[in-house]
Write a protein that holds these residues in place. Structure first.
Motif, PDB file in Angstrom:
ATOM      1  N   ASN A 101       0.890  -1.120   0.113  1.00 12.83           N
ATOM      2  CA  ASN A 101       0.089  -0.134   0.081  1.00 12.83           C
ATOM      3  C   ASN A 101       0.830   1.265   0.055  1.00 12.83           C
ATOM      4  N   ASN A 102       0.174   2.230   0.463  1.00 15.88           N
ATOM      5  CA  ASN A 102       0.918   3.785   0.275  1.00 15.88           C
ATOM      6  C   ASN A 102       2.031   3.785   1.400  1.00 15.88           C
ATOM      7  N   CYS A 103       2.902   2.857   1.839  1.00 12.32           N
ATOM      8  CA  CYS A 103       3.827   2.701   2.864  1.00 12.32           C
ATOM      9  C   CYS A 103       4.651   4.126   3.307  1.00 12.32           C
ATOM     10  N   LEU A 104       5.067   4.594   2.138  1.00  7.60           N
ATOM     11  CA  LEU A 104       5.977   5.727   2.358  1.00  7.60           C
ATOM     12  C   LEU A 104       5.088   6.891   2.963  1.00  7.60           C
ATOM     13  N   SER A 105       4.032   7.231   2.304  1.00 10.05           N
ATOM     14  CA  SER A 105       3.152   8.032   2.808  1.00 10.05           C
ATOM     15  C   SER A 105       2.648   8.211   4.171  1.00 10.05           C
ATOM     16  N   ILE A 106       2.562   6.741   4.558  1.00 10.74           N
ATOM     17  CA  ILE A 106       2.032   6.301   5.924  1.00 10.74           C
ATOM     18  C   ILE A 106       3.070   6.781   6.804  1.00 10.74           C
ATOM     19  N   MET A 107       4.199   6.080   6.352  1.00 14.11           N
ATOM     20  CA  MET A 107       5.378   6.357   7.343  1.00 14.11           C
ATOM     21  C   MET A 107       5.801   7.857   7.293  1.00 14.11           C
ATOM     22  N   TYR A 108       5.666   8.595   6.477  1.00 12.20           N
ATOM     23  CA  TYR A 108       5.972  10.073   6.424  1.00 12.20           C
ATOM     24  C   TYR A 108       5.122  10.797   7.468  1.00 12.20           C
ATOM     25  N   GLN A 109       3.849  10.536   7.276  1.00 11.26           N
ATOM     26  CA  GLN A 109       2.713  11.207   8.145  1.00 11.26           C
ATOM     27  C   GLN A 109       2.801  11.044   9.392  1.00 11.26           C
ATOM     28  N   PHE A 110       3.182   9.433   9.938  1.00 13.28           N
ATOM     29  CA  PHE A 110       3.558   9.113  11.420  1.00 13.28           C
ATOM     30  C   PHE A 110       4.463   9.863  11.834  1.00 13.28           C
ATOM     31  N   LEU A 111       5.665   9.974  11.256  1.00 15.87           N
ATOM     32  CA  LEU A 111       6.847  10.709  11.733  1.00 15.87           C
ATOM     33  C   LEU A 111       6.664  12.065  11.910  1.00 15.87           C
ATOM     34  N   GLU A 112       5.819  12.635  10.953  1.00 18.11           N
ATOM     35  CA  GLU A 112       5.504  14.321  11.063  1.00 18.11           C
ATOM     36  C   GLU A 112       4.526  14.426  12.235  1.00 18.11           C
ATOM     37  N   ASN A 113       3.702  13.457  12.548  1.00 15.83           N
ATOM     38  CA  ASN A 113       2.543  13.681  13.485  1.00 15.83           C
ATOM     39  C   ASN A 113       3.231  13.276  14.916  1.00 15.83           C
ATOM     40  N   ASN A 114       4.120  12.596  14.920  1.00 15.92           N
ATOM     41  CA  ASN A 114       4.626  12.122  16.298  1.00 15.92           C
ATOM     42  C   ASN A 114       5.965  12.456  16.565  1.00 15.92           C
ATOM     43  N   LYS A 115       6.169  13.779  17.381  1.00 12.57           N
ATOM     44  CA  LYS A 115       7.533  14.478  17.357  1.00 12.57           C
ATOM     45  C   LYS A 115       8.490  13.522  18.493  1.00 12.57           C
ATOM     46  N   ASN A 116       7.981  12.359  18.900  1.00  9.19           N
ATOM     47  CA  ASN A 116       8.976  11.729  19.790  1.00  9.19           C
ATOM     48  C   ASN A 116       9.192  10.384  19.088  1.00  9.19           C
ATOM     49  N   ALA A 117       8.826  10.125  17.666  1.00  8.27           N
ATOM     50  CA  ALA A 117       9.086   9.045  16.996  1.00  8.27           C
ATOM     51  C   ALA A 117      10.492   9.469  16.056  1.00  8.27           C
ATOM     52  N   ALA A 118      11.409   8.764  16.321  1.00 10.10           N
ATOM     53  CA  ALA A 118      12.679   8.839  15.322  1.00 10.10           C
ATOM     54  C   ALA A 118      12.462   7.920  14.339  1.00 10.10           C
ATOM     55  N   ILE A 119      12.190   6.533  14.619  1.00 12.57           N
ATOM     56  CA  ILE A 119      12.303   5.556  13.550  1.00 12.57           C
ATOM     57  C   ILE A 119      10.767   4.844  13.520  1.00 12.57           C
ATOM     58  N   CYS A 120      10.494   4.251  12.285  1.00 14.53           N
ATOM     59  CA  CYS A 120       9.397   3.676  12.186  1.00 14.53           C
ATOM     60  C   CYS A 120       9.488   2.649  11.234  1.00 14.53           C
ATOM     61  N   SER A 121       8.668   1.377  11.015  1.00 13.13           N
ATOM     62  CA  SER A 121       8.500   0.330  10.041  1.00 13.13           C
ATOM     63  C   SER A 121       7.146  -0.110   9.944  1.00 13.13           C
ATOM     64  N   PRO A 122       6.864  -0.567   8.525  1.00  9.34           N
ATOM     65  CA  PRO A 122       5.626  -0.817   8.373  1.00  9.34           C
ATOM     66  C   PRO A 122       5.555  -2.459   8.759  1.00  9.34           C
ATOM     67  N   GLN A 123       4.231  -3.157   8.701  1.00  7.48           N
ATOM     68  CA  GLN A 123       3.791  -4.313   9.091  1.00  7.48           C
ATOM     69  C   GLN A 123       4.460  -5.140   7.843  1.00  7.48           C
ATOM     70  N   GLN A 124       5.279  -6.172   8.051  1.00 10.40           N
ATOM     71  CA  GLN A 124       5.771  -7.200   7.100  1.00 10.40           C
ATOM     72  C   GLN A 124       5.224  -8.483   6.855  1.00 10.40           C
ATOM     73  N   TYR A 125       5.069  -8.744   5.649  1.00  9.13           N
ATOM     74  CA  TYR A 125       4.209 -10.118   5.209  1.00  9.13           C
ATOM     75  C   TYR A 125       5.083 -10.748   4.456  1.00  9.13           C
ATOM     76  N   ASN A 126       4.811 -12.174   4.359  1.00  7.31           N
ATOM     77  CA  ASN A 126       5.811 -13.017   3.396  1.00  7.31           C
ATOM     78  C   ASN A 126       4.981 -13.094   2.039  1.00  7.31           C
ATOM     79  N   GLU A 127       5.779 -13.703   1.269  1.00  4.30           N
ATOM     80  CA  GLU A 127       5.057 -14.064  -0.230  1.00  4.30           C
ATOM     81  C   GLU A 127       3.686 -14.760   0.012  1.00  4.30           C
ATOM     82  N   LYS A 128       3.609 -15.355   1.183  1.00  6.58           N
ATOM     83  CA  LYS A 128       2.050 -16.222   1.017  1.00  6.58           C
ATOM     84  C   LYS A 128       1.156 -15.121   1.633  1.00  6.58           C
TER      85      LYS A 128
END
Length: 308
Positions: A101-128
Motif C-alpha cells: 500500500n502507500n507505505c512511504l506516505s503512511i510512514m512520513y505522516q506518522f513521523l511528522e505527527n509524532n515528534k517523539n518518533a525517530a524511527i518506524c517500520s510498516p507491517q511485514q508480510y511474506n510471499e504467502k
C-alpha cells in the motif's frame, strides 16, 4: 529537499530491485516528494548491466543509480547512498520487498505527527501474505540466555509479543532493516550505520544508539503500512553466512553491553557449538569461531575483491 530519500541496495538480484522500485512508484501518492537512490554493491557485470538498462527504460527523473566497486555490506552500502540523499527522512528498503500500500506516505505522516518518533517500520508480510514479525527486542545477554518468548511473558510492557497482529502503532525497541524509515537528523546525530558491521544487527545497533543518545526519541511499528518481504534473495544461506551472523551478534553485544557480557556469552556459545559439532560436524567451524572470540577480523568484509 525531498520529504523522503529512499535508499536501496542491489547485489546480484536486479530482478527484485526493479520490482521493488516499480512497487514504490505505483503505490506512493503524490502527497509527498521522494527520491530513489540505488546502490549496486559490486554485483557481477551481467546483473548490473541488466539493472542499468531496466532503470533507463523506466526513465524516472527522481532516480539515481551508483555502482560501488566493492561490496560494502548492508550498513556500508546504505551509508554510501546517504551521501547522495537530501531527504528529511531516510527510507532504507531491502530490494527483495514490494509495497502493498502507500507505505512511504503512511510512514512520513506518522513521523511528522509524532515528534517523539525517530524511527518506524510498516507491517511485514511474506510471499504467502502471512503476517511476519516486524520488530525485535534489543540485543542483550538476558535476551540471548532467556529467549524472547520468556522475556515477553515476564515483562509484556517492555517486551511486547512479536508474534501478534497489531492494529495501532506500537512503541518497540528495534525494527527490521528490510524497511526502516528514520529522521535524517536523528540518523546523523549518531553517525548512521556502523560500517564495521558487514551483515546483520546494523538496524538493532542503530535503534539502540538513537534511543540512548536522543531521549524521548522512540521506535515504532506502524501496522497501517504494509509490505511483502521475500527474504534473503541477495544472501545465500550457508555456514559462512551463519558465521557472519554470529560475528555481528558478538560485536554489537560487546559494543553496547560491555566486555564482561561479551565474554559470558562467548564461552557459553563456545561450549554449545562444541557439543553440537559432535553430532553435526558443520558446527565445528562455529566452535572454532567462538573459541577465537568471533573477531570482526573474521568477517566476510575482509574478503572483498575490487569489481571490474
Amino acid at each position: 529537499m525531498n520529504d523522503i530519500s529512499v535508499i536501496i541496495i542491489n547485489y546480484n538480484s536486479s530482478h527484485f530491485t526493479i520490482n521493488c522500485i516499480k512497487s514504490i512508484t505505483s503505490n506512493t501518492s503524490n502527497t509527498i516528494t521522494y527520491e530513489l537512490i540505488i546502490i549496486d554493491n559490486a554485483s557481477n557485470i551481467k546483473d548490473f548491466t541488466h539493472l542499468k538498462l531496466s532503470l533507463d527504460e523506466l526513465n524516472l527523473p527522481n532516480l539515481k543509480l551508483v555502482r560501488s566497486k566493492f561490496n560494502t555490506g548492508f550498513g556500508g552500502g546504505n551509508m554510501f547512498g546517504v551521501q547522495f540523499a537530501n531527504g528529511k527522512y531516510y527510507a532504507f528498503i531491502n530490494n527483495d520487498t514490494v509495497l502493498k500500500n502507500n507505505c512511504l506516505s503512511i510512514m512520513y505522516q506518522f513521523l511528522e505527527n509524532n515528534k517523539n518518533a525517530a524511527i518506524c517500520s510498516p507491517q511485514q508480510y511474506n510471499e504467502k501474505d502471512e503476517v511476519q514479525k516486524s520488530f525485535d527486542h534489543f540485543l542483550s545477554l538476558k535476551r540471548e540466555l532467556l529467549g524472547r518468548k520468556l522475556l515477553e511473558k515476564l515483562n509484556p510492557i517492555e517486551y511486547p509479543k512479536r508474534q501478534k497482529i497489531y492494529a495501532a502503532p506500537l512503541k518497540v525497541q528495534s525494527v527490521p532493516g528490510s524497511f526502516l524509515v528514520v529522521k535524517a537528523e536523528a540518523f546523523h546525530s549518531v553517525g548512521g550505520f556502523d560500517t564495521n558491521i558487514f551483515l546483520y544487527y546494523e538496524e538493532t545497533d542503530l535503534c539502540f544508539r538513537i534511543s540512548k543518545k536522543l531521549k524521548n526519541s522512540h521506535c515504532y511499528l506502524v501496522p497501517e503500512g504494509k509490505f511483502t518481504h521475500f527474504k534473503g534473495q541477495s544472501t545465500p544461506q550457508n555456514i559462512e553466512i551463519k558465521k557472519e551472523l554470529k560475528i555481528s551478534l558478538m560485536y554489537v553485544l560487546r559494543k553496547n553491553s560491555g566486555y564482561v557480557t561479551y565474554e559470558i556469552l562467548r564461552w557459553l556459545l563456545t561450549f554449545k557449538y562444541l557439543l553440537k559439532s559432535i553430532f553435526k560436524p558443520k558446527y565445528f567451524k562455529l566452535f572454532i569461531l567462538f573459541l577465537k572470540g568471533a573477531p570482526i577480523s573474521a568477517s566476510l568484509k575482509q574478503q572483498q575483491l575490487i569489481a571490474k
